[in-house]
Design an enzyme around this catalytic site. Sequence first.
Site, PDB file in Angstrom:
ATOM      1  N   VAL A  38       0.838  -1.196   0.000  1.00 49.03           N
ATOM      2  CA  VAL A  38       0.000   0.000   0.000  1.00 49.03           C
ATOM      3  C   VAL A  38       0.874   1.248   0.000  1.00 49.03           C
ATOM      4  CG1 VAL A  38      -1.743   1.298   1.278  1.00 49.03           C
ATOM      5  CG2 VAL A  38      -1.863  -1.207   1.189  1.00 49.03           C
ATOM      6  N   TRP A  39       1.849   1.267   0.875  1.00 50.65           N
ATOM      7  CA  TRP A  39       2.783   2.392   0.966  1.00 50.65           C
ATOM      8  C   TRP A  39       3.502   2.602  -0.361  1.00 50.65           C
ATOM      9  CZ3 TRP A  39       8.253   1.404   3.081  1.00 50.65           C
ATOM     10  CH2 TRP A  39       9.000   2.587   3.118  1.00 50.65           C
ATOM     11  N   SER A  41       2.644   1.708  -3.398  1.00 49.67           N
ATOM     12  CA  SER A  41       1.738   2.198  -4.440  1.00 49.67           C
ATOM     13  C   SER A  41       1.368   3.657  -4.217  1.00 49.67           C
ATOM     14  CB  SER A  41       0.470   1.341  -4.493  1.00 49.67           C
ATOM     15  OG  SER A  41      -0.320   1.485  -3.324  1.00 49.67           O
ATOM     16  N   GLU A  42       1.124   4.041  -2.964  1.00 57.58           N
ATOM     17  CA  GLU A  42       0.760   5.432  -2.684  1.00 57.58           C
ATOM     18  C   GLU A  42       1.895   6.393  -3.057  1.00 57.58           C
ATOM     19  OE1 GLU A  42      -2.095   6.768  -1.736  1.00 57.58           O
ATOM     20  OE2 GLU A  42      -3.081   4.812  -1.724  1.00 57.58           O
ATOM     21  N   ILE A  43       3.138   5.997  -2.783  1.00 56.22           N
ATOM     22  CA  ILE A  43       4.267   6.852  -3.135  1.00 56.22           C
ATOM     23  C   ILE A  43       4.429   6.930  -4.648  1.00 56.22           C
ATOM     24  CG2 ILE A  43       6.768   7.164  -2.952  1.00 56.22           C
ATOM     25  CD1 ILE A  43       5.197   7.710  -0.348  1.00 56.22           C
TER      26      ILE A  43
END
Length: 206
Positions: A38-39, A41-43
């Site tokens: 998740v981290w 992909s968000e970055i």
Amino acid sequence: LTPWPHLEFAPRLHAWPRPHGRHTLPWQNSAEGDAYPVWLSEIMLQQTQVDTVIPYYLRFLARFPDLASLAAADQDAVLGHWSGLGYYSRARNLHAAAQRIVAQHDGRFPREFEAMLALPGIGRSTAAAIAAFAFGERRAILDGGGHHFRNAEAEGAQSCLATSWVLWPGCADWRVGGAKRRWKIDSGTSPKPCYPKLKFDPIRKG
């Protein structure tokens, strides 16, 4: 900000993702509590379109499959797998944050919101996204998609960045955990973040 008619449009918003939302993105089905995909992909999705991110995400995850492998890697290797995606400070911050997590949090991505914010490259919206998607917390996320919904509500708005702190309090009613919130980002997607133009607007009838 003018109040929204919550009871009127809420059922339409909750029904929206089935026909209109995205369901097959590679980071959408990560295990609950696994913040790393998740981290990442968000970055990667900061200032970058989804279609561009997907092949980079898959290659990066194949080379650095977990937080420990990313933290242990040489920065040149990290930047090499980021090459072509641009905004390289994101990769440097990602690497530095992984090393800090290993050093300060026993290699486990912190669940505490303030601890997330203390990591390099993680701001308020990114931390909220990680908290909601990875840990199921109730957090308001105000990214580009959120701005598409709310910018029209802010009189005299000059830019997305300029109105961020005006809009954020109005998102308190958006706070639902986990996957239920993804439609709010998807339904706000458009080519120009500061000019709302949706293919389908679940707020308006018809």
